[in-house]
Scaffold this active site. Structure first.
Site, short mmCIF file in Angstrom:
data_model
loop_
_atom_site.label_atom_id
_atom_site.label_comp_id
_atom_site.label_asym_id
_atom_site.label_seq_id
_atom_site.Cartn_x
_atom_site.Cartn_y
_atom_site.Cartn_z
CB CYS A 80 -1.18 -0.50 1.18
SG CYS A 80 -1.87 -1.81 0.88
CB THR A 81 4.07 2.16 2.17
OG1 THR A 81 3.64 1.91 3.48
CG2 THR A 81 5.05 3.03 1.70
#
Length: 221
Positions: A46-47
């Site tokens: 997600c980062t």
């Protein structure tokens, strides 16, 4: 509810962002919206996805599109996440997963053999009229932001280079080999030192024994 398909109108929503402000789809009528759903703030995939969208943010804006990220995290979590990575677009806190459900991305997932409900990584490109123009299901993060930007611009799908698995494996093998070589060298050095120590000890013992024998012989005389 099934996944919202191309051509369907996206239901209007009102969700808080990382600053606690309410964001509505109606605010973006007349422009394209990239609405991407992701599982959780501060996790590796997600980062990477957030940073990839952020790196292309000015190009999305130039192409007339607004990027919005959505997860179940709180506004506070989004605020921290955005500050940490310098994200320039809004993150929506779909805490009760109402928005995820309305678009069909709240689905059953498997983790370590156990099923649970959660957000499946999905991206929607919404047109100027609020209709779904394109959907990316079960997104693979690598190169995804570039693919979405190409779709916004009406360009062909870019060729995304696959991650160099072979190169990675080769590097891993070389590291393993190096480590093995180092361990063997260390073992050999240790063995040599032990042998040297044992030899020294034996020599010392022999010298002591010889001295003792000499002393005994001298006493007998």
């Amino acid at each position: 509810m099934g996944l919202l398909k191309v051509g369907r109108r996206v239901p209007d929503f009102a969700v808080k962002d990382g600053e606690g402000n309410t964001v509505r789809l109606g605010n973006y009528v007349g422009q394209k919206v990239v609405l991407y759903f992701y599982p959780k703030d501060n996790t590796p995939g997600c980062t990477t996805e957030a940073c990839d969208f952020n790196a292309l943010h000015s190009k999305f804006r130039k192409a007339g599109a607004t990027v919005l990220g959505v997860s179940r995290d709180s506004s506070k979590s989004h605020h921290t996440f955005a500050e940490k990575f310098g994200l320039e677009f809004k993150l929506l806190a779909d805490v009760d997963h109402g928005l995820a459900e309305s678009l069909g991305v709240w689905q059953k997932k498997m983790l370590y053999g156990h099923s649970h409900m959660g957000i499946v990584r999905t991206t929607f490109l919404i047109d100027e009229k609020g209709q779904v123009q394109r959907v990316w299901e079960k997104v693979k993060v690598h190169g995804h932001a570039r693919s979405v930007l190409a779709a916004v611009r009406g360009e062909p799908e870019p060729k995304i280079k696959k991650k160099a698995k072979k190169k990675k494996a080769k590097k891993k093998k070389a590291t393993k080999k190096k480590g093995k070589k180092k361990a063997t060298k260390k073992k050999a050095t240790k063995k040599k030192a032990t042998k040297k120590k044992a030899k020294k000890k034996a020599k010392k013992k022999a010298t002591k024994k010889a001295k003792k024998k000499k002393a005994t012989k001298k006493r007998r005389r």
